[in-house]
Design an enzyme around this catalytic site. Structure first.
Site, PDB file in Angstrom:
ATOM      1  N   LEU A   9       0.989  -1.148   0.019  1.00 14.68           N
ATOM      2  CA  LEU A   9       0.048   0.011   0.091  1.00 14.68           C
ATOM      3  C   LEU A   9       0.714   1.269   0.038  1.00 14.68           C
ATOM      4  O   LEU A   9       1.592   1.334   1.030  1.00 14.68           O
ATOM      5  CB  LEU A   9      -0.935   0.007   1.371  1.00 14.68           C
ATOM      6  CG  LEU A   9      -1.817  -1.108   1.352  1.00 14.68           C
ATOM      7  CD1 LEU A   9      -2.460  -0.841   2.972  1.00 14.68           C
ATOM      8  CD2 LEU A   9      -2.878  -1.121   0.452  1.00 14.68           C
ATOM      9  N   GLY A  12       5.077   5.258  -2.987  1.00 16.24           N
ATOM     10  CA  GLY A  12       6.300   6.438  -3.074  1.00 16.24           C
ATOM     11  C   GLY A  12       7.604   6.046  -3.191  1.00 16.24           C
ATOM     12  O   GLY A  12       7.801   5.148  -3.736  1.00 16.24           O
ATOM     13  N   THR A  13       8.271   6.766  -2.680  1.00 14.61           N
ATOM     14  CA  THR A  13       9.651   6.522  -2.628  1.00 14.61           C
ATOM     15  C   THR A  13      10.137   5.150  -2.056  1.00 14.61           C
ATOM     16  O   THR A  13      10.929   4.478  -2.655  1.00 14.61           O
ATOM     17  CB  THR A  13      10.601   7.781  -2.200  1.00 14.61           C
ATOM     18  OG1 THR A  13      10.189   8.972  -2.440  1.00 14.61           O
ATOM     19  CG2 THR A  13      12.340   7.638  -2.163  1.00 14.61           C
ATOM     20  N   GLU A 129      10.361  -2.013  11.820  1.00 17.32           N
ATOM     21  CA  GLU A 129      11.754  -1.709  11.915  1.00 17.32           C
ATOM     22  C   GLU A 129      11.714  -0.207  11.054  1.00 17.32           C
ATOM     23  O   GLU A 129      12.638   0.546  11.789  1.00 17.32           O
ATOM     24  CB  GLU A 129      12.765  -2.772  11.534  1.00 17.32           C
ATOM     25  CG  GLU A 129      14.036  -2.375  11.564  1.00 17.32           C
ATOM     26  CD  GLU A 129      14.471  -2.110  13.120  1.00 17.32           C
ATOM     27  OE1 GLU A 129      14.657  -3.090  13.570  1.00 17.32           O
ATOM     28  OE2 GLU A 129      14.778  -0.890  13.327  1.00 17.32           O
ATOM     29  N   VAL A 132      11.685   3.621  12.751  1.00 17.21           N
ATOM     30  CA  VAL A 132      12.681   4.506  13.325  1.00 17.21           C
ATOM     31  C   VAL A 132      14.144   4.301  12.847  1.00 17.21           C
ATOM     32  O   VAL A 132      14.419   3.351  12.726  1.00 17.21           O
ATOM     33  CB  VAL A 132      12.622   4.092  14.905  1.00 17.21           C
ATOM     34  CG1 VAL A 132      13.674   5.014  15.629  1.00 17.21           C
ATOM     35  CG2 VAL A 132      11.240   4.304  15.589  1.00 17.21           C
ATOM     36  N   GLU A 190      10.686  18.988   3.395  1.00 17.68           N
ATOM     37  CA  GLU A 190       9.285  19.095   2.765  1.00 17.68           C
ATOM     38  C   GLU A 190       8.997  20.536   2.366  1.00 17.68           C
ATOM     39  O   GLU A 190       9.438  21.411   3.227  1.00 17.68           O
ATOM     40  CB  GLU A 190       8.224  18.363   3.526  1.00 17.68           C
ATOM     41  CG  GLU A 190       8.603  17.144   4.066  1.00 17.68           C
ATOM     42  CD  GLU A 190       8.002  15.938   3.159  1.00 17.68           C
ATOM     43  OE1 GLU A 190       7.364  16.232   2.087  1.00 17.68           O
ATOM     44  OE2 GLU A 190       8.554  14.871   3.327  1.00 17.68           O
ATOM     45  N   ASP A 201       7.856  14.650  14.131  1.00 22.85           N
ATOM     46  CA  ASP A 201       8.258  13.375  13.888  1.00 22.85           C
ATOM     47  C   ASP A 201       9.204  12.553  14.707  1.00 22.85           C
ATOM     48  O   ASP A 201       9.062  11.440  15.101  1.00 22.85           O
ATOM     49  CB  ASP A 201       8.928  13.545  12.414  1.00 22.85           C
ATOM     50  CG  ASP A 201       9.629  12.162  11.944  1.00 22.85           C
ATOM     51  OD1 ASP A 201       8.611  11.497  11.210  1.00 22.85           O
ATOM     52  OD2 ASP A 201      10.713  12.358  11.949  1.00 22.85           O
ATOM     53  N   LYS A 205       8.827   8.926  16.757  1.00 22.63           N
ATOM     54  CA  LYS A 205       9.432   7.888  16.991  1.00 22.63           C
ATOM     55  C   LYS A 205      10.063   7.446  18.158  1.00 22.63           C
ATOM     56  O   LYS A 205      10.396   6.504  18.729  1.00 22.63           O
ATOM     57  CB  LYS A 205      10.980   8.390  15.850  1.00 22.63           C
ATOM     58  CG  LYS A 205      10.442   8.201  14.533  1.00 22.63           C
ATOM     59  CD  LYS A 205      11.683   8.968  13.707  1.00 22.63           C
ATOM     60  CE  LYS A 205      11.131   8.756  12.237  1.00 22.63           C
ATOM     61  NZ  LYS A 205      12.229   9.763  11.508  1.00 22.63           N
TER      62      LYS A 205
END
Lengths: 436, 436
Positions: A9, A12-13, A129, A132, A190, A201, A205
């Site tokens: 799903l 993207g990158t 995994e 983070v 961004e 962000d 994490k």
């Protein structure tokens, strides 16, 4: 040979990196798992743009249900990011008995409990995994080989954008706004960088790191979070003068059953390995009661590094599936029922050393008044620097304190800032220089 | 609750650490595995000396068979070290259906194949995280979350004694012999330090790293190994002058299907994170085709750190045993049958940059002759330093080369050493400064 069919799903990158890895190292994965790991279907709103990776033989669709309800698919990789529709998709996949591999720290930091509970109910695994530290296999290590330790501290440089900006500010003496702009142009930040530069962000994490290290639920709201937007090139210079570098750190500590959970710019000594984590690299440093201090360092983001972590989780699942078992290890490494909710220490109660910068009129007695206000709160001064950088009548005064309670420090600053000789709101940066 | 009974062979420093960890963090281990991990029996020739740890309820015996053939014991921890009787005990334990956890790099580097084959035949596991890097969970990461990568390079600072000696030589400008003596007095070096300072221990560990990274058998005899005994304080100083630090590195590289396997003192740039690994700390740096460069850093030895790795392996076993499976992952991470024997590149064929130190008479034309001999073998000079440190007629000349074949370099030096102006055998140190 057995075949494990996977659905993706979000193309993207990182999704493109996963497609590339699964194709390029397909034979290697079979040598290590004994199964063929095959990507059957990719879901994305955009299924026409060329991502520069070979999608031959893979179904591309806009309809998430083509993956979520496909009985052939046993593992879902969620790389959409954000809360919705990632949450609904994850829950639907789990309800259909599919294992979930995700890089979505926001989702797990906020909806983790709901997702772990659903996974338990449906007997599937949740592995993350990649959420983070990008490619750095730190979460597996905490759940796995370091499981015998009680951790006391976890420190992380886990946001590449912030570390890139702070590194360039340090290396070039440049201002925050200037470096941010250039970082945006180069694709390291961004267009709307808020989540990164405000520390959100990093806080996501930190929630995951804390849950794994301490076996506790963490409410994102309880994580103190302060970004890097008010760091000036002056602060960077002063840090250097005193032998420190400024990093945005995720800090988790266990102190007498209470947890410190905080994200803020932090001064660390130049000779700490963490101080040498430059640019978009990430690092996580943990202290366990037996292993002592351990540091993991590597690429914290990017198509290929993050794909390594995602595929690592799929390898882990494949080995269990081949052995005919599931949930050999619960999502947080603690058995279901052993995850608790530890209290969070209020920020006012934390103890830290501080760097404080005052902007004061160059008058006799100013220092004495500042020192007096600090001393009245029991805050003692470790070193001090008054520099006359400008031709103006105002001078920056920098004070490094010994350990003090945050509450006392804020109250002292509140008082100092009422002095008429203080020309701007005083700023401070916490210091971590006493690590085991 | 299920109980997993463990037997320990070897009650030395690490053994005591394991006893301490299993007692102290017993509840934590149960929270994470759902079983009670209990140490039933310890075997050692000396069962009377107090190790400072609580052995209440544990059987102490001099008779290895009390552990090796005890049907209640399902996991054997081998911490005797060396080849025999460790090998015989390990094989006997395996033959009796017991899983093997060991910290014994010498044993696995030399008898690994025999032990892995026996384990396969008897359906048991062999885990050895503690054999490389003490508490650092690097082997689990290579086998586990980084399994999707093809590795190109592995570099390790994996011998605490050597790193301690080199660190002190660097920080104090002291001589090798002097630091070694002090290290022995402080317990950082053995009375007979040969295995450490000659690079043998590092070579053992490199064998294990190579096997895991490349899925290959490695014959210890094929690993080029050179210790730190001929490093002088002069070399350390010159390294600093050129921006390098000297470390004893385990180096593994994959180059066109051939493996480089070498242990030798190496100059690395001061700004590499590896250069900041000081004292008894260890670090392993790997480069994978997807994850990119990753570094793991921590305590490479010691009672508690190594115990963390040993118990981590027991946790791994416990989780599988609770799930009713075994051999979910083979000892080297590759399925049985997929471990190959890759050819080793002969040392003469490796390509490196070199630091070369000549001791020459201070005469006109000396440099031209040296440069000529190097040039004739296609070796070009990157930089040069002639310093007049002594009042004598002899001067040290230091040359840093561009990349050259080792064979050419040795031949050129052989020729140069015949010049009558050269007063001592020329020495060289390889440089690693071009890492991805």
């Amino acid at each position: 040979m057995e075949e494990i069919k996977v659905g993706l799903l979000g193309f993207g990158t990182i999704g493109a990196g996963v497609v590339k890895l699964l194709k390029q190292n397909s034979a290697l994965l079979t040598e290590k798992t004994g199964t063929r790991i095959s990507l059957k279907t990719i879901v994305d709103l955009d299924i026409t743009t060329d991502r520069g990776v070979d999608t031959e033989g893979i179904i591309l669709t806009r309809n998430a249900d083509d993956v979520l309800t496909d009985p052939e698919i046993s593992v879902i990789i969620e790389l959409i990011g954000g809360y919705e529709p990632a949450r609904s998709f994850a829950l639907k996949a789990i309800a259909h008995g599919k294992h979930l591999v995700t890089a979505n720290k926001a989702l797990l930091a906020v909806h983790g409990e709901e997702i772990y509970a659903a996974a338990k109910e449906n007997g599937v695994e949740v592995l993350f995994e990649a959420a983070v530290g990008g490619g750095i296999p730190v979460l597996s290590a905490i759940k796995g080989n370091m499981a015998g330790n009680r951790f006391s501290t976890v420190l992380g440089i886990v946001n590449g954008t912030c570390n890139y900006i702070l590194t360039r500010m340090t290396q070039e003496g440049a201002d925050f706004a200037e470096v941010l702009k250039s970082a945006q142009e180069m694709g390291y930040a961004e267009a709307d960088p808020t989540f990164d530069i405000e520390g959100v962000d990093t806080a996501h994490k930190l929630c995951l790191l804390l849950s794994l290290c301490f076996g506790t639920r963490i409410d994102l709201k309880d994580v103190y979070s302060e970004g890097i937007t008010s760091i000036t090139s002056e602060d960077v210079d002063f840090a250097e003068t005193f032998g420190y570098r400024i990093k945005l750190l995720a800090i988790g500590k266990m102190d007498g059953g209470k947890i410190e959970a905080r994200v803020h710019p932090t001064m660390i000594p130049i000779d700490y390995p963490l101080a040498d984590v430059h640019g978009v690299f990430n690092a996580v440093r943990l202290t366990g009661d037996f292993v002592g201090p351990v540091m993991f360092y590597g690429r914290g983001a990017g198509m290929e590094a993050t794909a390594s972590a995602v595929v690592g989780d799929i390898v882990d699942l494949s080995r269990s599936m081949c052995a005919g078992i599931t949930r050999r290890c619960a999502p947080l490494g603690y058995l279901d029922g052993n995850v608790t909710t530890l209290p969070i220490k209020p920020m006012g109660e934390i103890v830290s050393k501080y760097y404080i910068r005052f902007q004061a009129l160059d008058r006799p007695g100013v220092l004495a008044r500042i020192a007096g206000a600090l001393g009245a709160r029991g805050i003692s001064i470790a070193s001090m620097l008054q520099s006359a950088r400008s031709a103006a009548d105002e001078v920056p005064i920098v004070i490094m304190t010994h350990e003090a309670r945050e509450d006392d420090m804020r109250k002292a600053l509140g008082e100092i800032d009422t002095f008429e000789v203080i020309r701007a709101r005083s700023t401070f940066i916490r210091i971590e220089d006493n690590l085991e």
